[in-house]
Design a protein around this motif. Structure first.
Motif, short mmCIF file in Angstrom:
data_model
loop_
_atom_site.label_atom_id
_atom_site.label_comp_id
_atom_site.label_asym_id
_atom_site.label_seq_id
_atom_site.Cartn_x
_atom_site.Cartn_y
_atom_site.Cartn_z
N ALA A 149 0.82 -1.21 0.00
CA ALA A 149 0.00 0.00 0.00
C ALA A 149 0.85 1.26 0.00
CB ALA A 149 -0.94 0.00 1.20
N CYS A 150 2.03 1.21 0.58
CA CYS A 150 2.88 2.40 0.64
C CYS A 150 3.68 2.61 -0.63
CB CYS A 150 3.84 2.29 1.82
SG CYS A 150 4.99 0.91 1.66
N ASN A 151 3.50 1.72 -1.63
CA ASN A 151 4.24 1.81 -2.90
C ASN A 151 5.74 1.83 -2.68
OD1 ASN A 151 2.46 1.57 -5.05
ND2 ASN A 151 1.81 3.70 -4.87
N CYS A 152 6.18 1.11 -1.64
CA CYS A 152 7.61 0.97 -1.40
C CYS A 152 8.28 0.31 -2.60
CB CYS A 152 7.80 0.15 -0.14
SG CYS A 152 9.46 -0.32 0.22
N TRP A 153 7.54 -0.56 -3.27
CA TRP A 153 7.98 -1.20 -4.50
C TRP A 153 6.74 -1.57 -5.29
CZ3 TRP A 153 6.24 -6.11 -5.57
CH2 TRP A 153 5.68 -6.79 -4.50
N ARG A 154 6.88 -1.77 -6.56
CA ARG A 154 5.75 -2.19 -7.39
C ARG A 154 6.29 -2.85 -8.65
NH1 ARG A 154 0.42 -1.91 -7.55
NH2 ARG A 154 0.51 -0.92 -5.52
N ILE A 155 5.73 -4.02 -8.96
CA ILE A 155 6.08 -4.72 -10.19
C ILE A 155 4.86 -4.72 -11.09
CG2 ILE A 155 5.50 -7.00 -9.25
CD1 ILE A 155 7.87 -8.08 -10.96
N GLU A 156 5.07 -4.44 -12.37
CA GLU A 156 3.95 -4.25 -13.30
C GLU A 156 4.23 -5.01 -14.59
OE1 GLU A 156 1.46 -0.40 -14.71
OE2 GLU A 156 3.56 -0.42 -15.34
N GLY A 157 3.23 -5.75 -15.04
CA GLY A 157 3.28 -6.37 -16.35
C GLY A 157 2.44 -5.58 -17.33
N VAL A 158 2.97 -5.31 -18.52
CA VAL A 158 2.33 -4.43 -19.50
C VAL A 158 2.13 -5.18 -20.81
CG1 VAL A 158 2.46 -2.23 -20.71
CG2 VAL A 158 3.48 -2.45 -18.45
N ALA A 159 0.94 -5.03 -21.39
CA ALA A 159 0.66 -5.54 -22.73
C ALA A 159 0.19 -4.37 -23.59
CB ALA A 159 -0.41 -6.63 -22.68
N ARG A 160 0.75 -4.24 -24.78
CA ARG A 160 0.39 -3.16 -25.69
C ARG A 160 0.04 -3.77 -27.04
NH1 ARG A 160 4.69 1.25 -26.15
NH2 ARG A 160 5.92 -0.51 -26.92
N LEU A 161 -1.15 -3.42 -27.52
CA LEU A 161 -1.63 -3.94 -28.80
C LEU A 161 -1.90 -2.77 -29.72
CD1 LEU A 161 -2.48 -6.45 -30.44
CD2 LEU A 161 -4.81 -6.07 -29.58
N ALA A 162 -1.15 -2.68 -30.81
CA ALA A 162 -1.34 -1.63 -31.80
C ALA A 162 -2.16 -2.17 -32.96
CB ALA A 162 0.00 -1.11 -32.30
N GLY B 120 -3.28 -3.51 -36.31
CA GLY B 120 -2.56 -4.33 -37.27
C GLY B 120 -1.76 -5.45 -36.65
N GLN B 121 -1.57 -5.44 -35.30
CA GLN B 121 -0.83 -6.50 -34.65
C GLN B 121 -1.74 -7.67 -34.32
OE1 GLN B 121 1.75 -3.64 -31.82
NE2 GLN B 121 2.14 -5.81 -31.51
N THR B 122 -1.24 -8.89 -34.51
CA THR B 122 -1.99 -10.08 -34.13
C THR B 122 -1.81 -10.39 -32.66
OG1 THR B 122 -1.64 -10.97 -36.36
CG2 THR B 122 -2.36 -12.51 -34.66
N PHE B 123 -0.57 -10.23 -32.17
CA PHE B 123 -0.28 -10.49 -30.77
C PHE B 123 0.27 -9.21 -30.14
CE2 PHE B 123 0.23 -14.56 -32.96
CZ PHE B 123 -0.63 -15.35 -32.21
N PRO B 124 -0.06 -8.96 -28.88
CA PRO B 124 0.42 -7.75 -28.23
C PRO B 124 1.90 -7.84 -27.88
CG PRO B 124 -0.83 -9.08 -26.68
CD PRO B 124 -0.96 -9.76 -28.01
N ASP B 125 2.50 -6.69 -27.64
CA ASP B 125 3.85 -6.61 -27.10
C ASP B 125 3.74 -6.71 -25.58
OD1 ASP B 125 4.67 -6.12 -29.67
OD2 ASP B 125 4.63 -3.94 -29.42
N PHE B 126 4.68 -7.43 -24.98
CA PHE B 126 4.67 -7.61 -23.54
C PHE B 126 5.92 -7.00 -22.94
CE2 PHE B 126 2.04 -11.09 -25.13
CZ PHE B 126 0.91 -10.94 -24.35
N GLY B 127 5.79 -6.50 -21.73
CA GLY B 127 6.92 -5.94 -21.01
C GLY B 127 6.65 -5.95 -19.53
N ALA B 128 7.63 -5.56 -18.76
CA ALA B 128 7.50 -5.52 -17.30
C ALA B 128 8.29 -4.35 -16.76
CB ALA B 128 7.99 -6.82 -16.68
N ASN B 129 7.77 -3.75 -15.69
CA ASN B 129 8.43 -2.64 -15.02
C ASN B 129 8.53 -2.95 -13.53
OD1 ASN B 129 8.43 -0.98 -17.41
ND2 ASN B 129 6.27 -0.63 -17.04
N LEU B 130 9.68 -2.66 -12.95
CA LEU B 130 9.87 -2.80 -11.52
C LEU B 130 10.28 -1.46 -10.95
CD1 LEU B 130 10.12 -4.45 -8.89
CD2 LEU B 130 12.48 -4.96 -9.54
N THR B 131 9.50 -0.96 -10.00
CA THR B 131 9.78 0.32 -9.36
C THR B 131 10.14 0.07 -7.91
OG1 THR B 131 8.22 1.47 -10.81
CG2 THR B 131 8.87 2.59 -8.79
N ILE B 132 11.30 0.54 -7.50
CA ILE B 132 11.76 0.42 -6.12
C ILE B 132 12.02 1.82 -5.59
CG2 ILE B 132 13.50 -0.53 -4.57
CD1 ILE B 132 14.01 -2.72 -6.61
N THR B 133 11.36 2.17 -4.51
CA THR B 133 11.52 3.50 -3.94
C THR B 133 12.98 3.72 -3.56
OG1 THR B 133 9.27 3.48 -3.08
CG2 THR B 133 10.81 5.03 -2.10
#
Length: 850
Positions: free
Chosen positions: A813-826, A828-841
């Motif tokens: 809850a304090c957002n001391c850290w946060r891991i995020e999975g991201v999917a982006r679909l443009a 004309g694309q058949t499958f989305p792009d995938f990525g991940a972000n890790l935020t550490i305070t």
């Protein structure tokens, strides 16, 4: 940890506190206090029991019991062990220290890096829980075996590490490693670290460097990613500290690229199939360098340099297609070295002088579309760079500016290179790159308006602008003065509109309607005043004059154009205040009428230097400051805008003020055909008097904020512009959206010229619609969801959804850290792009973005 040398002491009564000085192995003197101290000469063992406190300088040790075995050189602290050394603190159930090897075995131990609290406050803590609760704990560590290798460095076995602590108990996540080297307050180097979330292993690495303080050199978290544009890629950023005011980040990366697919093509009526890579994208190694600096409060900047060796085949800079050989095989000559660079710099030079640089450049026009899959970034047509040096005084502003644009609509190289590979068969000769016009340079001197005498106020602005290609003195655009990659021009004749070849474009000769380098001096003096019309209204007249002088650098021809501008504003204000639920509300009405009159125009824009009989050429917004007219005709005009402004503001009992509502309704008029023409000028019989009706609204109330603009053209009965946006804060999140619907030549800012008050009537059915909407919500248990979509409702023969993002994140809850999975679909694309972000305070965000 500190260790005791042999000390001979006598048995002292347990009822009396004892305080005595001891000699430490380092040669320092420590103060020992306990309820009683026992020394056994036969066993050579010293034991202190009951509220034991050992202090030496910045080091403080508390325990229920402390014993030291002189023969085996082993010290043991038991029961509520607490250690404070500056802003480093530790608590444990039991600590056993081998004095000779400087190794310690810890049971139930936690090591904490503190901030927001003084060492003296940590010294006063009496219990482990009180010590844990003091200040903030950005770093929390534990280990089973600890060996001291330096004053603040240790080797640790069985390390458990949390860079941020916001829960009262055990952290919800941690890094565990079989071994680690820790420099307190600096960094930790972990061998075979594993990330645990609630005791569940989620990520492992063979080696990891983590800073335990800001601005520490070392490896940052790697960034693996996958996209439909570039396939699998891996980046490993390295952060290097260069003192307190400078740092460098090196990010080597490798892009595997997309797999080749069989593509069927038709040439000369014959079809054939062969494997080809995607037209866009990259494959190969890349190194991105980022240098940041802030040596003083008035100087800061950021410079980047990215180099890439691209293994993909070269492409036609105009069409983007691959080159073919005589046997129709794909020519696989590599694109080779490509890159990007940027510089953002701000500096206060002192004495009122400042400078600012915002520069961006890429090796070729395809670079941005090859690197990023983001649809917004891919639609950029120009990279704009500016550099300005200016002096700001109390009564003037003077500046020197250079403005550069790089045309990235096509794939030409930075300096216009467009060479085809050896053996390539071309349908037609490659078109030379466009010669983009730049500001080289722009000099500005401005006197802000100031009282002259009585109620008269005056100001002045003078500019010198040189507009020219970077490496040439003319544009070589051809017959129509516009660059076309196919060397065609639009021709209108009785049989209709057609596109014919333009042989004058790119021929290397200054002819036809080629734009030449042009020097311009623009003068704009202004006088204004304001008078009260009784107690209810105000009259504000103004007189300004725009005078331009032009010189063609190739033809040597000079020209001039000038016109006066008469402004008249009449406005009033009606206001009322009233009380509502403890707040003072103020509602105001401000009606206003504004007139702008250009009674005559002398001179005109210079025509093409090679074709002086043709109409004048428009280069920029100053040249286009008069309303649009038939070619070659100067235009006088009279415009009027009637507006009604309403505002509703609130003032709290605390004195805080806020604007709840602002509404503007207005009507534009073009009265040019009803006014006399003086000197050169023309009024068109088909000009419409009534122009756009418009409204603007902004509102903010509690969790809601938003606004909108609507413009309606009564002549065509079309909505010229409809824009709206809003944001609603909901529990644990927000919802937002923005919508734009533009007709004709765009918004009001685009519809009207620099000096005009109203824009031209719509003359085309061009339309653009754009909707961006999304939400970001925390659902409890640390779970978060983010969604955003870009919609183009007018898209033809394709999905209106041009791009979507969906992200799921988890963190405390304090957002001391946060891991995020991201999917982006443009689109004309058949499958989305995938990525991940890790935020550490305190450490930063690492990942693929999105």
């Amino acid at each position: 940890m500190s260790f005791l040398l042999p000390v001979a002491v006598l048995l002292v009564s347990a009822q009396l506190p004892l305080s005595t000085q001891l000699q430490l192995p380092t040669g320092e003197t420590a103060e020992l206090a306990a309820d009683y101290v026992l020394y056994e000469p036969e066993r050579q063992v010293l034991t202190a029991r009951g509220h034991t406190v050992l202090r030496s300088g910045e080091l403080l040790l508390r325990a229920d019991e402390l014993s030291y075995d002189q023969v085996n050189q082993v010290a043991v602290a038991r029961g509520s062990v607490m250690l404070v050394n500056g802003l480093m603190a530790a608590v444990a159930d039991e600590v056993t220290v081998d004095v000779e090897s400087q190794e310690a075995n810890v049971k139930g131990g936690l090591f904490m890096q503190k901030r927001g609290v003084s060492p003296e406050a940590l010294f006063q803590a009496r219990t482990p829980q009180e010590l844990r609760n003091l200040g903030e704990t950005p770093v929390l560590m534990s280990g089973t075996r600890i060996k001291r290798t330096g004053q603040n460095s240790f080797e640790v076995d069985g390390l458990a590490f949390a860079p941020c602590l916001c829960e009262a108990g055990t952290p919800s996540w941690r890094l565990e490693a079989s071994s680690a080297e820790v420099a307190l307050g600096e960094h930790a180097t972990l061998t075979w670290p594993v990330v645990y979330v609630h005791s569940v292993p989620v990520f492992a690495l063979p080696w990891l460097y983590l800073p335990l303080a800001e601005r520490r050199s070392g490896l940052l978290i790697p960034r693996p990613s996958f996209s439909g544009l570039n396939g699998v890629s891996f980046e490993q950023p390295v952060f290097i500290t260069l003192g307190r005011s400078y740092d460098l980040t090196l990010t080597p990366a490798y892009y595997l690229g997309r797999a080749e697919k069989d593509v069927t093509r038709t040439l000369d009526g014959e079809s054939f199939t062969r494997p080809e890579p995607g037209r866009n994208g990259i494959r190969g190694p890349r190194l991105l360098t980022e240098f940041r600096y802030m040596p003083s409060a008035g100087t800061e900047g950021r410079a980047t340099l990215g180099l890439l060796y691209d293994f993909h085949p070269v492409r036609n800079p105009v069409t983007g297609d691959f080159f073919l050989g005589e046997d129709r095989s794909l020519i696989r000559e590599r694109r080779g070295l490509r890159g990007e660079a940027s510089l953002q710099h701000r500096q206060d030079l002192g004495g009122g002088f400042h400078d600012r640089i915002d520069a961006f450049v890429v090796s070729d026009g395809f670079y941005t579309r090859d690197i990023t899959a983001d649809i917004i970034a891919r639609e950029n047509q120009y990279l704009r760079s500016t550099g300005v040096l200016y002096h700001r005084g109390e009564d003037h502003w003077a500046g020197l500016e250079v403005g550069l644009r790089q045309d990235i609509r096509w794939g030409y190289g930075l300096l216009g290179s467009n060479t085809a590979p050896a053996g390539a068969v071309l349908d037609k000769e490659l078109t030379p790159a466009p010669r983009t016009f730049q500001r080289l340079p722009n000099l500005t001197w401005a006197l802000p308006e100031r009282p002259l005498f009585g109620r008269l106020v005056g100001g002045m602005k003078m500019e010198f602008t040189r507009l020219s290609p970077l490496l040439s003195r003319f544009g070589d655009e051809g017959e129509d003065g516009r660059h076309d990659p196919d060397r065609l021009l639009v021709v209108t004749n009785p049989s209709g509109t057609q596109r014919d070849p333009d042989p004058a474009q790119g021929n290397g000769l200054f002819d036809a309607s080629d734009r030449e380098a042009r020097d311009r001096v623009d003068l704009l003096p202004r006088l204004s005043s304001s008078f009260a019309l009784g107690p209810y209204a105000r009259l504000s007249p103004a007189l300004s004059l725009r005078q331009d002088f032009y010189l063609g650098e190739v033809s040597g021809r000079a020209a001039q154009r000038g016109y006066p501008m008469l402004d008249l504003v009449v406005d009033s204000e009606l206001a009322r205040t009233f009380q509502f639920r403890g707040s003072t509300l103020r509602h105001s009405l401000v009606p206003s009428v504004r007139l702008r009159y250009v009674p005559l125009v002398w001179g005109g824009l210079p025509p093409p230097g090679a074709s002086p009989e043709r109409p004048g050429q428009v280069y920029d917004e100053v040249d286009a400051a008069l309303p649009v007219t038939p070619p070659g005709v100067a235009r006088r005009f009279l415009h009027a805008v009637v507006e009604l402004h309403q505002t509703l503001g609130a003032r709290q009992a605390s004195g805080a003020r806020s604007e709840l509502l602002r509404l503007t309704l207005g009507q534009g008029f073009d009265l040019s055909r009803h006014m006399p023409t003086l000197g050169q000028g023309v009024a068109l019989d088909d000009d419409k008097t009534v122009r756009d009706t418009f409204g603007r609204l902004t509102a903010s109330l509690g969790a809601f904020s938003g606004g909108g603009v609507i413009r309606y053209d009564p002549n065509t009965r079309e909505i010229a512009q409809l824009s709206a946006d809003f944001q609603v804060s909901v529990p644990q999140g927000s919802i937002f959206a923005r919508y734009d619907d533009l007709m004709g030549v765009g918004s009001d800012r685009l519809r009207r010229s620099l000096d005009a008050l109203v824009g031209p009537a719509l003359s085309s059915a061009q339309r653009a619609q754009f909707l961006t909407a999304g939400t970001q919500v925390s659902l409890g248990f640390g779970l978060g969801i983010r969604y955003e979509a870009i919609v183009q409702p007018q898209a033809r023969n394709e999905s209106p959804l041009s791009q979507q993002w969906f992200a799921v994140s988890y963190g405390p809850a304090c957002n001391c850290w946060r891991i995020e999975g991201v999917a982006r679909l443009a689109r004309g694309q058949t499958f989305p792009d995938f990525g991940a972000n890790l935020t550490i305070t305190g450490v930063g965000t690492f990942g693929t973005g999105g």
